[in-house]
Design a protein around this motif. Structure first.
Motif, PDB file in Angstrom:
ATOM      1  N   THR A  61       0.831  -1.195   0.000  1.00  0.00           N
ATOM      2  CA  THR A  61       0.000   0.000   0.000  1.00  0.00           C
ATOM      3  C   THR A  61       0.869   1.250   0.000  1.00  0.00           C
ATOM      4  N   ASP A  62       0.194   2.414   0.011  1.00  0.00           N
ATOM      5  CA  ASP A  62       0.897   3.689   0.118  1.00  0.00           C
ATOM      6  C   ASP A  62       0.113   4.581   1.067  1.00  0.00           C
ATOM      7  N   TYR A  63       0.328   5.875   1.022  1.00  0.00           N
ATOM      8  CA  TYR A  63      -0.328   6.781   1.963  1.00  0.00           C
ATOM      9  C   TYR A  63      -1.628   7.378   1.428  1.00  0.00           C
ATOM     10  N   SER A  64      -2.102   6.906   0.293  1.00  0.00           N
ATOM     11  CA  SER A  64      -3.349   7.419  -0.258  1.00  0.00           C
ATOM     12  C   SER A  64      -4.535   6.637   0.306  1.00  0.00           C
ATOM     13  N   THR A  65      -5.739   7.082  -0.044  1.00  0.00           N
ATOM     14  CA  THR A  65      -6.964   6.378   0.373  1.00  0.00           C
ATOM     15  C   THR A  65      -7.595   5.622  -0.782  1.00  0.00           C
ATOM     16  N   THR A  66      -6.914   5.588  -1.925  1.00  0.00           N
ATOM     17  CA  THR A  66      -7.522   5.004  -3.124  1.00  0.00           C
ATOM     18  C   THR A  66      -7.729   3.497  -3.027  1.00  0.00           C
ATOM     19  N   ASP A  67      -6.982   2.830  -2.142  1.00  0.00           N
ATOM     20  CA  ASP A  67      -7.101   1.367  -2.062  1.00  0.00           C
ATOM     21  C   ASP A  67      -7.884   0.897  -0.841  1.00  0.00           C
ATOM     22  N   VAL A  68      -8.586   1.806  -0.175  1.00  0.00           N
ATOM     23  CA  VAL A  68      -9.310   1.436   1.046  1.00  0.00           C
ATOM     24  C   VAL A  68     -10.342   0.342   0.768  1.00  0.00           C
ATOM     25  N   GLY A  69     -11.078   0.460  -0.325  1.00  0.00           N
ATOM     26  CA  GLY A  69     -12.086  -0.548  -0.665  1.00  0.00           C
ATOM     27  C   GLY A  69     -11.450  -1.896  -0.952  1.00  0.00           C
ATOM     28  N   GLN A  70     -10.366  -1.892  -1.696  1.00  0.00           N
ATOM     29  CA  GLN A  70      -9.668  -3.140  -2.021  1.00  0.00           C
ATOM     30  C   GLN A  70      -9.091  -3.786  -0.756  1.00  0.00           C
ATOM     31  N   LEU A  71      -8.521  -2.961   0.117  1.00  0.00           N
ATOM     32  CA  LEU A  71      -7.987  -3.492   1.376  1.00  0.00           C
ATOM     33  C   LEU A  71      -9.085  -4.160   2.195  1.00  0.00           C
ATOM     34  N   SER A  72     -10.226  -3.506   2.255  1.00  0.00           N
ATOM     35  CA  SER A  72     -11.340  -4.051   3.027  1.00  0.00           C
ATOM     36  C   SER A  72     -11.785  -5.396   2.459  1.00  0.00           C
ATOM     37  N   THR A  73     -11.879  -5.478   1.137  1.00  0.00           N
ATOM     38  CA  THR A  73     -12.312  -6.723   0.502  1.00  0.00           C
ATOM     39  C   THR A  73     -11.331  -7.857   0.767  1.00  0.00           C
ATOM     40  N   ARG A  74     -10.041  -7.587   0.567  1.00  0.00           N
ATOM     41  CA  ARG A  74      -9.018  -8.641   0.741  1.00  0.00           C
ATOM     42  C   ARG A  74      -8.909  -9.080   2.205  1.00  0.00           C
ATOM     43  N   LEU A  75      -8.931  -8.110   3.111  1.00  0.00           N
ATOM     44  CA  LEU A  75      -8.747  -8.462   4.512  1.00  0.00           C
ATOM     45  C   LEU A  75     -10.010  -9.085   5.105  1.00  0.00           C
ATOM     46  N   ALA A  76     -11.168  -8.716   4.576  1.00  0.00           N
ATOM     47  CA  ALA A  76     -12.408  -9.365   5.009  1.00  0.00           C
ATOM     48  C   ALA A  76     -12.374 -10.843   4.658  1.00  0.00           C
ATOM     49  N   ALA A  77     -11.904 -11.152   3.435  1.00  0.00           N
ATOM     50  CA  ALA A  77     -11.810 -12.546   3.010  1.00  0.00           C
ATOM     51  C   ALA A  77     -10.772 -13.307   3.850  1.00  0.00           C
ATOM     52  N   PHE A  78      -9.681 -12.641   4.197  1.00  0.00           N
ATOM     53  CA  PHE A  78      -8.633 -13.273   5.009  1.00  0.00           C
ATOM     54  C   PHE A  78      -9.163 -13.590   6.416  1.00  0.00           C
ATOM     55  N   VAL A  79      -9.834 -12.620   7.017  1.00  0.00           N
ATOM     56  CA  VAL A  79     -10.368 -12.831   8.372  1.00  0.00           C
ATOM     57  C   VAL A  79     -11.436 -13.917   8.359  1.00  0.00           C
ATOM     58  N   GLU A  80     -12.277 -13.905   7.332  1.00  0.00           N
ATOM     59  CA  GLU A  80     -13.346 -14.908   7.257  1.00  0.00           C
ATOM     60  C   GLU A  80     -12.762 -16.317   7.120  1.00  0.00           C
ATOM     61  N   MET A  81     -11.649 -16.425   6.417  1.00  0.00           N
ATOM     62  CA  MET A  81     -10.981 -17.721   6.248  1.00  0.00           C
ATOM     63  C   MET A  81     -10.496 -18.259   7.599  1.00  0.00           C
ATOM     64  N   LEU A  82     -10.125 -17.353   8.490  1.00  0.00           N
ATOM     65  CA  LEU A  82      -9.620 -17.780   9.797  1.00  0.00           C
ATOM     66  C   LEU A  82     -10.730 -18.317  10.680  1.00  0.00           C
TER      67      LEU A  82
END
Length: 383
Positions: A362-383
């Motif tokens: 990532t970087d210091y922008s907010t442009t990837d907030v939606g993508q981060l949420s999607t990827r990390l939601a899937a990661f947490v759900e897998m756990l």
């Protein structure tokens, strides 16, 4: 379960500590107190503290000044470096503005070359960090620490005695012990607070200019947390996440939020704004206090070291002690040292510790907030 209600304001106060201390640093300057700024956890702050200086971490966690920095720096450079330089060049960081000297360090190539440009408009003292934790590296780092002491003595016309250094070591060790006791509360299952609230305290204390008041304040907070936990005030049970990788703070807290808003809880931070900054103490009783300082600081497990066994040792113990279910590695774009080491970290986590791992760039922008949420939601759900 009942959620803690008494503590949110305390956590909010720590979150605002960086801004609160803007006025404090000016007051110190008006009183003639030296201010020494730095960007890295390898900075041996006890040497500056020993002469009565205030030490402070400098601004580098926002994309606010990156466009200005890119007038001098390449666009495909780590955002932490560009942000650091941009805040310095535009005078938008009060800590940088009021610092009598900024201490740089030869960690990654990008930072050390950036410091060369910074020297054109600020007094920058460079500490040459070895790139290995060998005996030769240790001997060299001790020499660098002593040379830094001599520099401060000459610049500020003071004498720094060994006892001054020991006093500063005892003071900062007390801070480390209190913070370690504080974040150790996250060993509880379920946790007594969110990982973001824990982070606010760890990050906020780096901007407390009077280090002597921190232990009592943190100990009181920890006592309250333990008391309320015993009374049944705690978080719901959630998948337990460890974050490793590049320094966090400011813009990159979006990663913490993405994890916790999607059902996880961050129980440990193996990075510069987490346990790496406080887990090791300086030997207060060492016959050679400069040797003790060199040993403590050079032992920090950063990816700039080759090899880097202490990072894996820290990860190993944190995963076990905090009952970690999964590891998130956050790497800033163009941070080559951490990105190259990520393969070894992934293999260590998935093959030796047998738990899931995800790499986030990532970087210091907010442009990837939606993508981060999607990827990390899937990661947490897998756990």
């Amino acid at each position: 379960m009942e959620v803690i209600k008494e503590l949110p304001q305390v956590f909010a106060d720590f979150a605002e500590q960086r801004k609160k201390s803007f006025l404090t640093v000016k007051e110190l300057k008006d009183k003639g107190v030296p201010v020494v700024g730095a960007y890295c956890t390898y900075f041996p702050k006890e040497i500056a503290m020993a002469m009565g200086a205030a030490t402070v971490g400098l601004c580098s966690t926002s994309d606010e000044t990156i466009a200005e920095a890119e007038r001098d720096l390449p666009k495909n450079l780590c955002p932490l470096i560009k942000s650091s330089y941009g805040f310095a060049k535009t005078d938008k960081c009060p800590y940088f503005y009021f610092s009598d000297v900024v201490v740089g360090e030869t960690t990654c190539d990008g930072k050390k070359k950036m410091y060369e440009l910074m020297q054109e408009f600020k007094d920058v003292y460079m500490m040459e960090l070895p790139n290995s934790q060998s005996e030769r590296g240790l001997a060299f780092w001790k020499e660098e620490i002593i040379a830094f002491k001599h520099y401060l003595e000459k610049k500020f016309n003071v004498t720094i005695t060994d006892e001054d250094v020991r006093r500063a070591v005892r003071e900062e060790n007390a801070v480390r012990r209190s913070l370690k006791r504080f974040y150790s509360t996250m060993r509880h299952e379920p946790t007594p607070m969110t990982g973001h609230d824990m982070f606010k305290v760890l990050y906020g204390t780096t901007f407390k200019l009077d280090r002597s008041v921190i232990p009592a304040e943190i100990d009181a907070l920890t006592d309250t947390i333990e008391k309320e936990y015993a009374a049944g005030k705690r978080q719901d049970k959630k998948p337990r996440i460890l974050i490793t990788g590049c320094p966090m703070g400011g813009a990159t807290e979006k990663v913490i939020r993405a994890i916790e808003e999607n059902g996880g809880v961050v129980v440990a931070y193996e990075n510069c704004t987490g346990t790496k900054n406080v887990e090791r103490l300086v030997d207060e009783e060492a016959e050679d206090i400069y040797q003790a300082l060199a040993e403590r600081y050079l032992a920090i497990g950063c990816s700039v070291m080759t090899p880097n066994p202490n990072r894996y040792e820290s990860l190993d113990s944190l995963i076990d002690e905090y009952h970690v279910d999964g590891v998130v590695e956050m790497v800033l774009q163009a941070c080559h040292t951490y990105s190259v080491e990520s393969k070894s970290i992934r293999d260590f986590v998935t093959k030796k510790k047998n738990i899931p791992y995800i790499y986030i760039e990532t970087d210091y922008s907010t442009t990837d907030v939606g993508q981060l949420s999607t990827r990390l939601a899937a990661f947490v759900e897998m756990l």
